[in-house]
Design a protein around this motif. Structure first.
Motif, PDB file in Angstrom:
ATOM      1  N   ARG A  71       0.866  -1.188   0.000  1.00  0.00           N
ATOM      2  CA  ARG A  71       0.000   0.000   0.000  1.00  0.00           C
ATOM      3  C   ARG A  71       0.899   1.233   0.000  1.00  0.00           C
ATOM      4  NH1 ARG A  71      -5.409   1.522   1.044  1.00  0.00           N
ATOM      5  NH2 ARG A  71      -5.917  -0.592   1.694  1.00  0.00           N
ATOM      6  N   TRP A  72       0.733   2.028  -1.041  1.00  0.00           N
ATOM      7  CA  TRP A  72       1.465   3.283  -1.177  1.00  0.00           C
ATOM      8  C   TRP A  72       0.610   4.451  -0.697  1.00  0.00           C
ATOM      9  CZ3 TRP A  72       1.763  -0.462  -4.991  1.00  0.00           C
ATOM     10  CH2 TRP A  72       3.037  -0.852  -5.421  1.00  0.00           C
ATOM     11  N   GLY A  73       1.230   5.412  -0.046  1.00  0.00           N
ATOM     12  CA  GLY A  73       0.582   6.679   0.240  1.00  0.00           C
ATOM     13  C   GLY A  73       0.763   7.593  -0.954  1.00  0.00           C
ATOM     14  N   ILE A  74      -0.296   8.294  -1.324  1.00  0.00           N
ATOM     15  CA  ILE A  74      -0.230   9.240  -2.438  1.00  0.00           C
ATOM     16  C   ILE A  74       0.056  10.621  -1.867  1.00  0.00           C
ATOM     17  CG2 ILE A  74      -1.501  10.308  -4.349  1.00  0.00           C
ATOM     18  CD1 ILE A  74      -3.347   7.785  -4.329  1.00  0.00           C
ATOM     19  N   THR A  75       1.137  11.252  -2.348  1.00  0.00           N
ATOM     20  CA  THR A  75       1.465  12.621  -1.953  1.00  0.00           C
ATOM     21  C   THR A  75       1.694  13.442  -3.216  1.00  0.00           C
ATOM     22  OG1 THR A  75       3.862  12.238  -1.847  1.00  0.00           O
ATOM     23  CG2 THR A  75       2.608  11.833   0.166  1.00  0.00           C
ATOM     24  N   LEU A  76       1.380  14.716  -3.144  1.00  0.00           N
ATOM     25  CA  LEU A  76       1.706  15.617  -4.250  1.00  0.00           C
ATOM     26  C   LEU A  76       3.185  15.968  -4.155  1.00  0.00           C
ATOM     27  CD1 LEU A  76      -1.375  18.015  -4.152  1.00  0.00           C
ATOM     28  CD2 LEU A  76      -0.975  16.093  -5.704  1.00  0.00           C
ATOM     29  N   LYS A  77       3.834  16.115  -5.296  1.00  0.00           N
ATOM     30  CA  LYS A  77       5.247  16.500  -5.278  1.00  0.00           C
ATOM     31  C   LYS A  77       5.411  17.809  -4.521  1.00  0.00           C
ATOM     32  CE  LYS A  77       7.190  14.194  -9.246  1.00  0.00           C
ATOM     33  NZ  LYS A  77       7.784  14.340 -10.578  1.00  0.00           N
ATOM     34  N   GLY A  78       6.412  17.853  -3.670  1.00  0.00           N
ATOM     35  CA  GLY A  78       6.684  19.057  -2.889  1.00  0.00           C
ATOM     36  C   GLY A  78       5.871  19.151  -1.614  1.00  0.00           C
ATOM     37  N   ASP A  79       5.028  18.147  -1.340  1.00  0.00           N
ATOM     38  CA  ASP A  79       4.202  18.156  -0.130  1.00  0.00           C
ATOM     39  C   ASP A  79       4.220  16.747   0.454  1.00  0.00           C
ATOM     40  OD1 ASP A  79       2.345  18.491   1.873  1.00  0.00           O
ATOM     41  OD2 ASP A  79       0.742  19.215   0.569  1.00  0.00           O
ATOM     42  N   HIS A  80       4.549  16.631   1.713  1.00  0.00           N
ATOM     43  CA  HIS A  80       4.676  15.311   2.354  1.00  0.00           C
ATOM     44  C   HIS A  80       3.327  14.734   2.805  1.00  0.00           C
ATOM     45  CE1 HIS A  80       7.413  12.284   3.865  1.00  0.00           C
ATOM     46  NE2 HIS A  80       6.781  12.274   5.024  1.00  0.00           N
ATOM     47  N   GLN A  81       2.246  15.531   2.754  1.00  0.00           N
ATOM     48  CA  GLN A  81       0.928  15.105   3.241  1.00  0.00           C
ATOM     49  C   GLN A  81       0.375  13.955   2.398  1.00  0.00           C
ATOM     50  OE1 GLN A  81      -2.166  18.037   2.822  1.00  0.00           O
ATOM     51  NE2 GLN A  81      -3.690  16.761   3.822  1.00  0.00           N
ATOM     52  N   VAL A  82      -0.066  12.884   3.067  1.00  0.00           N
ATOM     53  CA  VAL A  82      -0.709  11.759   2.377  1.00  0.00           C
ATOM     54  C   VAL A  82      -2.159  12.148   2.104  1.00  0.00           C
ATOM     55  CG1 VAL A  82      -1.389   9.339   2.532  1.00  0.00           C
ATOM     56  CG2 VAL A  82       0.813  10.059   3.447  1.00  0.00           C
ATOM     57  N   ILE A  83      -2.537  12.121   0.819  1.00  0.00           N
ATOM     58  CA  ILE A  83      -3.890  12.529   0.421  1.00  0.00           C
ATOM     59  C   ILE A  83      -4.727  11.346  -0.059  1.00  0.00           C
ATOM     60  CG2 ILE A  83      -3.200  14.892  -0.119  1.00  0.00           C
ATOM     61  CD1 ILE A  83      -3.236  14.034  -3.131  1.00  0.00           C
ATOM     62  N   GLY A  84      -4.146  10.154  -0.028  1.00  0.00           N
ATOM     63  CA  GLY A  84      -4.850   8.951  -0.446  1.00  0.00           C
ATOM     64  C   GLY A  84      -3.886   7.793  -0.470  1.00  0.00           C
ATOM     65  N   SER A  85      -4.364   6.664  -0.986  1.00  0.00           N
ATOM     66  CA  SER A  85      -3.478   5.506  -1.094  1.00  0.00           C
ATOM     67  C   SER A  85      -3.912   4.621  -2.251  1.00  0.00           C
ATOM     68  CB  SER A  85      -3.449   4.707   0.212  1.00  0.00           C
ATOM     69  OG  SER A  85      -4.677   4.056   0.441  1.00  0.00           O
ATOM     70  N   CYS A  86      -2.977   3.802  -2.673  1.00  0.00           N
ATOM     71  CA  CYS A  86      -3.216   2.820  -3.725  1.00  0.00           C
ATOM     72  C   CYS A  86      -2.557   1.526  -3.259  1.00  0.00           C
ATOM     73  CB  CYS A  86      -2.614   3.312  -5.035  1.00  0.00           C
ATOM     74  SG  CYS A  86      -3.146   2.365  -6.466  1.00  0.00           S
ATOM     75  N   VAL A  87      -3.227   0.399  -3.471  1.00  0.00           N
ATOM     76  CA  VAL A  87      -2.757  -0.854  -2.878  1.00  0.00           C
ATOM     77  C   VAL A  87      -2.894  -2.028  -3.838  1.00  0.00           C
ATOM     78  CG1 VAL A  87      -5.040  -1.310  -1.827  1.00  0.00           C
ATOM     79  CG2 VAL A  87      -3.005  -2.372  -0.839  1.00  0.00           C
ATOM     80  N   PHE A  88      -1.889  -2.900  -3.809  1.00  0.00           N
ATOM     81  CA  PHE A  88      -2.024  -4.260  -4.320  1.00  0.00           C
ATOM     82  C   PHE A  88      -2.278  -5.125  -3.088  1.00  0.00           C
ATOM     83  CE2 PHE A  88       0.864  -3.399  -8.111  1.00  0.00           C
ATOM     84  CZ  PHE A  88      -0.160  -3.500  -9.035  1.00  0.00           C
ATOM     85  N   TYR A  89      -3.289  -5.976  -3.141  1.00  0.00           N
ATOM     86  CA  TYR A  89      -3.574  -6.887  -2.038  1.00  0.00           C
ATOM     87  C   TYR A  89      -4.051  -8.213  -2.634  1.00  0.00           C
ATOM     88  CZ  TYR A  89      -8.514  -5.634  -2.736  1.00  0.00           C
ATOM     89  OH  TYR A  89      -9.762  -5.427  -3.273  1.00  0.00           O
ATOM     90  N   ASN A  90      -4.240  -9.217  -1.789  1.00  0.00           N
ATOM     91  CA  ASN A  90      -4.621 -10.555  -2.254  1.00  0.00           C
ATOM     92  C   ASN A  90      -3.704 -11.026  -3.381  1.00  0.00           C
ATOM     93  OD1 ASN A  90      -6.745 -10.635  -0.453  1.00  0.00           O
ATOM     94  ND2 ASN A  90      -8.274 -10.022  -1.949  1.00  0.00           N
TER      95      ASN A  90
END
Length: 190
Positions: A71-90
């Motif tokens: 599971r990756w956290g999605i951040t905008l370049k230049g900003d460390h804030q996690v605004i979502g996530s994308c995951v491979f599972y199962n």
């Protein structure tokens, strides 16, 4: 199939960086996972406390360390804030298959950010994890997610009737899939 290394992969696109989610990100995770609108099609109730986000981050770590997914956290370049996530599972290595999921703070909906992030994760799965088939299960009312995966080349295979039980009722889900052979090597086609 699973060529997943012990080093967490950082992915970069034009606008986003997909990175490991850490304990310090709990307030960011809580912000969007406590939002009723974001969680409407997520399959779990909105978070009530930051502690729930901390526990979720521990599960994300276990998923990676046990090589069951990423599971990756999605951040905008230049900003460390996690605004979502994308995951491979199962992830099922003997069948070269994985499920994909994604969630994004509603503050960033409609900007193409989720599509950009999901595309990067798909590319990573096909090129580095030796995945051949990526599946996405999506609730029928979740039109935005259906449109997103369809733009990326996923095909709707059918309806999984009463596939999940949540909040006192059985929910149907659409099954989408994308094969490695369906994914264009020329990225300008997506």
């Amino acid at each position: 199939m699973n060529n997943q290394s012990d080093t967490f992969p950082i992915l970069e696109t034009n606008r986003v960086i997909l990175r490991r989610i850490e304990k310090d990100d709990a307030p960011d995770i809580f912000k969007y996972l406590s939002d009723d609108e974001v969680m409407k099609h997520y399959g779990t109730k909105p978070f009530q406390t930051v502690d729930e986000a901390i526990k979720a981050i521990s599960r994300y770590e276990s998923l990676f360390h046990e090589k069951r997914g990423i599971r990756w956290g999605i951040t905008l370049k230049g900003d460390h804030q996690v605004i979502g996530s994308c995951v491979f599972y199962n992830m099922v290595s003997e069948h070269f298959r994985a499920d994909i999921g994604f969630v994004l703070s509603k503050d960033f909906w409609g900007q193409g950010i989720a599509q950009e992030a999901v595309k990067a994760v798909i590319k990573y799965g096909f090129e580095h994890l030796n995945i051949n088939r990526i599946e996405a299960v999506i609730e029928p009312p979740n039109i935005a997610s259906q449109k997103l995966v369809e733009k990326l080349g996923f095909l709707k295979e059918g309806l999984l009737r009463s596939y999940e039980y949540f909040d006192g009722k059985f929910d149907d889900l659409y099954m989408y899939s994308l094969l490695k052979s369906d994914f264009p090597s020329d990225e300008s086609k997506i």
